[in-house]
Design a protein around this motif. Structure first.
Motif, PDB file in Angstrom:
ATOM      1  N   ARG A  41       0.756  -1.196  -0.148  1.00  0.00           N
ATOM      2  CA  ARG A  41       0.073   0.023   0.065  1.00  0.00           C
ATOM      3  C   ARG A  41       0.855   1.263  -0.034  1.00  0.00           C
ATOM      4  NH1 ARG A  41      -1.903  -0.338   4.646  1.00  0.00           N
ATOM      5  NH2 ARG A  41      -0.521   0.884   5.355  1.00  0.00           N
ATOM      6  N   TRP A  45       0.712   3.986  -2.761  1.00  0.00           N
ATOM      7  CA  TRP A  45       0.321   5.298  -2.605  1.00  0.00           C
ATOM      8  C   TRP A  45       1.409   6.379  -2.775  1.00  0.00           C
ATOM      9  CZ3 TRP A  45      -3.621   4.682   2.177  1.00  0.00           C
ATOM     10  CH2 TRP A  45      -4.791   4.014   1.799  1.00  0.00           C
ATOM     11  N   GLN A  48       1.308   6.862  -6.376  1.00  0.00           N
ATOM     12  CA  GLN A  48       0.260   7.726  -6.757  1.00  0.00           C
ATOM     13  C   GLN A  48       0.389   9.244  -6.513  1.00  0.00           C
ATOM     14  OE1 GLN A  48      -0.582   5.664  -8.989  1.00  0.00           O
ATOM     15  NE2 GLN A  48      -2.911   4.876  -8.439  1.00  0.00           N
ATOM     16  N   CYS A 122      -7.820  -2.239   0.517  1.00  0.00           N
ATOM     17  CA  CYS A 122      -6.300  -1.619   0.058  1.00  0.00           C
ATOM     18  C   CYS A 122      -5.327  -2.524   0.514  1.00  0.00           C
ATOM     19  CB  CYS A 122      -6.476  -0.197   0.149  1.00  0.00           C
ATOM     20  SG  CYS A 122      -6.701   0.272   1.928  1.00  0.00           S
ATOM     21  N   MET A 148      -6.787   4.823  -4.067  1.00  0.00           N
ATOM     22  CA  MET A 148      -6.410   5.071  -2.947  1.00  0.00           C
ATOM     23  C   MET A 148      -7.759   5.532  -1.966  1.00  0.00           C
ATOM     24  SD  MET A 148      -3.520   7.976  -3.674  1.00  0.00           S
ATOM     25  CE  MET A 148      -3.105   8.043  -1.996  1.00  0.00           C
ATOM     26  N   TRP A 178      -1.507  10.880   3.628  1.00  0.00           N
ATOM     27  CA  TRP A 178      -1.812  10.765   2.391  1.00  0.00           C
ATOM     28  C   TRP A 178      -3.161  11.472   2.221  1.00  0.00           C
ATOM     29  CZ3 TRP A 178      -0.098   5.831   4.149  1.00  0.00           C
ATOM     30  CH2 TRP A 178       1.011   5.775   3.495  1.00  0.00           C
ATOM     31  N   VAL A 181      -6.463  10.190   0.152  1.00  0.00           N
ATOM     32  CA  VAL A 181      -7.302   9.027   0.586  1.00  0.00           C
ATOM     33  C   VAL A 181      -8.652   9.280   0.573  1.00  0.00           C
ATOM     34  CG1 VAL A 181      -7.547   7.228   2.306  1.00  0.00           C
ATOM     35  CG2 VAL A 181      -5.078   7.667   1.383  1.00  0.00           C
TER      36      VAL A 181
END
Length: 183
Positions: A41, A45, A48, A122, A148, A178, A181
């Motif tokens: 993850r 992330w 991303q 996720c 996400m 993040w 999210v």
């Protein structure tokens, strides 16, 4: 941006750090061993969002399945052997043959049965190196990971199990790291 499972596998395979982890796990011959959850993850992330935060990993989750040796001592010995290979990695080995007790579930039949019981879609993603080839397992697909989005797996959508999921959301505080999210 990663958008498909094939792109995800290519990306993960291109990460030299992850490949080093996978090679170490494969070399230990742990029964049905996979690297899973947070490390995947975090890598995705970060990709991303253009961040790089693997230096803040709490642990690298390795799940396996050995119905004949369910002691925590066995897990600790496996972690120690992995630490000898890669001492800088915070290894966490969990035998899924005993982990069903953690959240009051029926016994798991395999490693991937355990992965399917993770609270969030996720994080219910695992990868392994198998004779030089990457194999990805995602019982609920990779869309939530790639988008996400944090959603509960079917076991954690209602009742007492949903409280476990809600508690994890608060404890993990993923949105603080993040903001992109979605819950």
């Amino acid at each position: 941006m990663l958008k498909h499972k094939a792109e995800l596998i290519r990306f993960l395979g291109s990460d030299s750090w992850l490949m080093e982890l996978l090679e170490a796990v494969e070399s230990e011959n742990l029964p049905d061993a996979w690297v899973c959850a947070g490390v995947i993850r975090r890598l995705v992330w970060d990709r991303q969002t253009g961040r790089h935060t693997t230096d803040r990993l709490d642990d690298v989750d390795v799940v396996c399945f050995d119905a004949f040796n369910v002691s925590k001592e066995w897990e600790k010995a496996a972690e120690q052997r992995l630490r000898l290979r890669l001492p800088q990695v915070p290894w966490s080995v969990k035998n899924q043959a005993r982990m069903h007790h953690k959240n009051g579930l029926p016994p798991f039949r395999s490693t991937l049965d355990g992965v399917a019981s993770f609270p969030e879609t996720c994080t219910a993603v695992a990868i392994r190196l198998e004779r030089g080839q990457l194999r990805l397992a995602a019982p609920y697909g990779v869309e939530a990971l790639l988008n996400m989005t944090i959603t509960p797996t079917p076991l954690y959508r209602h009742g007492a199990k949903n409280r476990i999921y809600q508690t994890r959301l608060q404890e993990k505080s993923w949105k603080s790291e993040w903001p992109e999210v979605r819950e």
